[in-house]
Design a protein around this motif. Structure first.
Motif, short mmCIF file in Angstrom:
data_model
loop_
_atom_site.label_atom_id
_atom_site.label_comp_id
_atom_site.label_asym_id
_atom_site.label_seq_id
_atom_site.Cartn_x
_atom_site.Cartn_y
_atom_site.Cartn_z
N ALA A 179 -3.81 -4.04 9.91
CA ALA A 179 -4.48 -2.78 10.21
C ALA A 179 -3.60 -1.58 9.87
CB ALA A 179 -4.88 -2.73 11.68
N ALA A 180 -2.34 -1.84 9.55
CA ALA A 180 -1.42 -0.74 9.20
C ALA A 180 -1.10 -0.75 7.70
CB ALA A 180 -0.14 -0.86 10.01
N LYS A 181 -1.90 -1.47 6.94
CA LYS A 181 -1.69 -1.48 5.49
C LYS A 181 -1.70 -0.04 4.99
CE LYS A 181 -1.95 -3.36 1.22
NZ LYS A 181 -0.91 -4.20 0.62
N SER A 182 -0.68 0.33 4.28
CA SER A 182 -0.47 1.68 3.70
C SER A 182 0.17 2.66 4.69
CB SER A 182 -1.76 2.31 3.15
OG SER A 182 -2.53 2.93 4.16
N HIS A 197 8.96 1.44 -0.95
CA HIS A 197 10.25 1.54 -0.25
C HIS A 197 11.05 0.27 -0.51
CE1 HIS A 197 13.06 1.62 3.15
NE2 HIS A 197 12.83 2.92 3.22
N PRO A 198 12.39 0.40 -0.73
CA PRO A 198 13.17 -0.81 -1.07
C PRO A 198 13.12 -1.90 0.00
CG PRO A 198 14.59 1.13 -0.74
CD PRO A 198 13.18 1.62 -0.79
N GLY A 199 12.82 -1.54 1.25
CA GLY A 199 12.79 -2.56 2.30
C GLY A 199 11.43 -3.23 2.47
N PHE A 200 10.40 -2.76 1.80
CA PHE A 200 9.05 -3.28 2.08
C PHE A 200 8.90 -4.73 1.65
CE2 PHE A 200 4.52 -3.90 0.99
CZ PHE A 200 4.01 -3.76 2.27
N ARG A 201 8.37 -5.55 2.58
CA ARG A 201 8.23 -6.98 2.28
C ARG A 201 6.83 -7.50 2.56
NH1 ARG A 201 11.97 -5.71 0.03
NH2 ARG A 201 14.07 -6.58 -0.10
N GLY A 202 5.84 -6.63 2.66
CA GLY A 202 4.46 -7.10 2.71
C GLY A 202 3.83 -7.10 4.09
N VAL A 203 2.68 -7.79 4.15
CA VAL A 203 1.85 -7.79 5.36
C VAL A 203 2.18 -9.02 6.20
CG1 VAL A 203 -0.53 -7.92 6.23
CG2 VAL A 203 -0.02 -6.59 4.15
N TYR A 204 2.43 -8.79 7.49
CA TYR A 204 2.61 -9.92 8.42
C TYR A 204 1.27 -10.18 9.09
CZ TYR A 204 3.65 -12.62 12.54
OH TYR A 204 3.62 -13.59 13.50
N LEU A 226 0.46 -1.11 -3.35
CA LEU A 226 0.04 0.29 -3.30
C LEU A 226 1.14 1.23 -3.79
CD1 LEU A 226 -1.43 0.29 0.34
CD2 LEU A 226 -2.58 -0.39 -1.77
N PRO A 227 0.77 2.19 -4.63
CA PRO A 227 1.75 3.25 -4.91
C PRO A 227 1.95 4.08 -3.63
CG PRO A 227 -0.34 3.67 -6.06
CD PRO A 227 -0.51 2.37 -5.33
N ASN A 228 3.11 4.66 -3.47
CA ASN A 228 3.32 5.52 -2.28
C ASN A 228 2.28 6.63 -2.28
OD1 ASN A 228 5.48 3.94 -1.71
ND2 ASN A 228 7.05 5.46 -2.27
N GLY A 229 1.75 6.91 -1.12
CA GLY A 229 0.74 7.97 -0.99
C GLY A 229 -0.67 7.41 -0.98
N CYS A 230 -0.87 6.25 -1.57
CA CYS A 230 -2.19 5.63 -1.57
C CYS A 230 -2.53 5.18 -0.15
CB CYS A 230 -2.18 4.43 -2.52
SG CYS A 230 -3.70 3.48 -2.46
N ARG A 231 -3.74 5.48 0.28
CA ARG A 231 -4.16 5.15 1.64
C ARG A 231 -5.18 4.02 1.64
NH1 ARG A 231 -1.59 5.95 6.25
NH2 ARG A 231 -0.83 8.05 6.47
N VAL A 232 -4.98 3.04 2.48
CA VAL A 232 -6.03 2.05 2.73
C VAL A 232 -6.57 2.36 4.12
CG1 VAL A 232 -6.51 -0.39 3.20
CG2 VAL A 232 -5.10 0.26 1.24
N GLU A 233 -7.88 2.50 4.23
CA GLU A 233 -8.51 2.73 5.53
C GLU A 233 -9.35 1.51 5.87
OE1 GLU A 233 -7.94 5.23 7.46
OE2 GLU A 233 -7.06 6.72 6.12
N SER A 234 -9.17 1.01 7.09
CA SER A 234 -10.00 -0.11 7.54
C SER A 234 -10.35 0.15 9.00
CB SER A 234 -9.24 -1.42 7.40
OG SER A 234 -8.10 -1.39 8.24
N GLU A 235 -11.25 -0.67 9.53
CA GLU A 235 -11.66 -0.47 10.91
C GLU A 235 -11.49 -1.81 11.63
OE1 GLU A 235 -15.58 -0.51 12.15
OE2 GLU A 235 -15.50 1.29 13.37
#
Ligand code: TPU
Length: 560
Positions: free
Chosen positions: A246-249, A255-262, A397-406
């Protein structure tokens, strides 16, 4: 200038940064709508029904910080409560629902009013609203309007939750005092420095003893307005960062530390191992529901977790409060030492789908690949409940790109009206929607409003002829729908003068062509009916669906 109740409300909305409000007219709110129209800095935007109106305000809040919908009594408000109040409550979005109310003389009068249940007690709507708002007020006297309006707005902005105002239909045009300084609505509670210092010290000590440090970002980081500070902490620690679905984006993926979705067993490659093997896991604003934990199977808890919530910090069984999340993260960043262990020998996940030949029948993978290519730093991608969630999770996602979900409320049909509101709030972004066919059938008519307001939204209508996500969880005849000719709807919605475009993509080449036309269509929405096989879905949906089904099927505990 002299004020009345409606004009007072309009001025306050303008002051808190609202430029557009969403409405469906009804005789209980017409005079109020007139007063709002009188403010030239506010635009009144219309919706086809109140469910959509609430979602539009919710989507606008996603793009613009807060949203407002104006509805009529009962028939309108009860419909809008689902989206504007229940949905916004679950999703932590400040949305104000304003309902026109009975004439002030009719409360308690014994009169039976139209649009109501036919009983003479008109409290039921307020009682319902109280369950799904942080503040709810009824205005039947103009003199009390300023304090009630201010209270509702102040609470809504502070708590990032929806609020409710009921204004008697004979009160909106009644004179009332002018608004005072806007700071009364925006003032932040004072930080308890002693508590903050203690929380930072305890957390820093906790981290000192750990080597494998991982940050896990959850959806409440956004309502807490702490995304920037989460990055600050990640910069300083140099550790791995994962996000919840739910926090995708909500954390920059470049970011060099980003390792994906848990997300338990359906995490990005490597992300579950990182979270599970951390000896200090910093969770920032998580929301652990049954879906997020894959049926309570993926729920990191216990002493290795430093829990940072919007209003408190929990570390090694001690809790601290009295300061905002962003201040805590910022202060913690100043005192921690680097913990790069978890970024060594690990990399960010990457979606690698080979491009299909133009003549190849369209597949879920190819559709996702082509949508991913459209993502820019100024893109907002709305993903509907269903396999669209899982497709978005695997995108980079490129930085700045927003994913919105509910993901907490999970109302199918949300993405079309919410996407409409989001596009009204941010017309200069590239607004994309991925929506399943089953979901689309709930709120399809709001595409007509995208046409009316000439919003160049691109809708990817995933035509797999059924409720894919439900089929994965538990199949039956109820999961199959009446198929529509979705692309042809656009002509009907266009009426005489609309610029909506409806296109069908059955092959990879047709999808690419349709996207080109969609990007060129600047004067209205484009709906691309993406025809994929019924059984073609992400692997993640199937795996997750199986686990969720098992959780739903737990036998009852019988006490005898
Ligand atoms: O992509 P796909 O096929 O998974 O999505 P589609 O076709 O949109 O199907 C969604 C099916 C679905 C239902 C019927 N997902 N959740 N539900 C249950 C549900 C029922 N009513 C509301 C208002 N929200 C729901 N989530």
């Amino acid at each position: 200038m002299s004020y009345n109740v409606g004009k007072y409300l309009a001025k306050r909305l303008e002051q808190i940064g609202i430029k557009d409000h969403f409405a469906v007219a009804g005789d209980y709110n017409l005079v109020l709508l007139d007063q709002l129209l009188d403010n030239k800095n506010l635009k009144q935007i219309y919706d086809c029904n109140e469910l959509n109106c609430g979602f539009a305000a919710e989507g606008y809040a996603r793009a613009n910080g807060a949203g407002v919908c104006v509805v009529t009594f009962s028939v309108g408000a009860i419909s809008g409560m689902n989206s504007a109040l229940g949905g916004a409550y679950a999703e932590n979005l400040p949305v104000l629902m304003v309902s026109g109310g009975p004439n002030s003389n009719d409360y308690g009068s014994g009169h039976i009013l139209h649009h109501t249940t036919g009983k003479t007690d008109y409290d039921y709507q307020m009682e319902m609203a109280k369950q799904v708002t942080c503040a709810a007020e009824r205005i039947t006297q103009a003199s009390e309007a300023p304090q009630k309006i201010d209270h509702v707005l102040r609470t809504m902005l502070r708590e990032r939750k929806p609020a409710y105002l009921e204004i008697s239909c004979n009160i909106s045009a009644q004179e009332c005092p002018a608004p005072g300084p806007v700071s009364t609505l925006l003032a932040e509670p004072k930080t308890d420095k002693t508590s903050l210092d203690a929380a930072v010290k305890k957390s820093a000590d906790f981290l000192k003893g750990a080597e494998r440090v991982v940050i896990l970002v959850g959806s409440k980081v956004r309502p807490a307005d702490a995304e920037k500070q989460a990055v600050e902490l990640a910069d300083k620690l140099g550790c791995a960062v994962t996000v919840m679905a739910a926090a995708k984006s909500y954390f920059p993926e470049q970011h060099p530390g980003f390792r994906g979705v848990y997300w338990g067993v359906v995490s990005s490659p490597g992300a579950q191992e990182l979270v599970d093997s951390a000896d200090a896991l910093i969770t920032i604003g998580p929301n652990w529901n049954d879906y997020a934990t894959v049926g309570w199977r993926a729920w990191p808890r216990g002493k290795r977790v430093l829990q940072v919530e919007p209003d408190r910090v929990l570390v090694e069984n001690e809790s601290f409060a009295g300061f905002p999340m962003r201040e805590f993260l910022s202060e913690l960043s100043k005192v921690v030492t680097p913990k790069p262990e978890t970024t060594k020998n690990t990399t960010a996940p990457k979606l690698e789908i080979p491009a299909a030949a133009p003549s190849a029948p369209l597949t879920n993978d190819e559709m996702t690949r082509q949508i991913q290519e459209l993502l820019t730093p100024d893109t907002t991608l709305m993903v509907e409940t269903g396999d669209s969630w899982f497709n978005a999770m695997r995108m980079n996602l490129p930085n700045g790109c927003r994913v919105e979900s509910e993901m907490q409320w999970g109302h199918i049909g949300w993405s079309i009206p919410s996407g409409f509101g989001c596009a009204v709030g941010a017309p200069n972004r590239r607004n994309l929607i991925m929506c399943g066919d089953g979901s689309f059938q709930l709120t399809a008519q709001e595409v007509g409003q995208m046409i009316r307001y000439e919003l160049p939204v691109i809708i990817f209508l995933v035509d797999n002829k059924g409720y894919g996500i439900e089929i994965a969880i538990h199949d039956g005849p109820y999961n199959y729908i009446q198929n529509w000719n979705y692309a042809a709807l656009m002509d009907a919605f266009n009426g005489e003068k609309g610029h909506g475009l409806g296109l069908v993509a059955k092959t990879a080449g047709e999808m690419a062509e349709a996207i080109k036309k969609g990007l060129a269509n600047k004067k209205g929405p484009t709906l691309i009916q993406c025809c994929i096989p019924q059984d073609d879905c992400t692997e993640a949906l199937t795996v997750w669906g199986r686990e969720v089904a098992q959780t739903n099927a737990r036998p009852p505990i019988v006490n005898d």
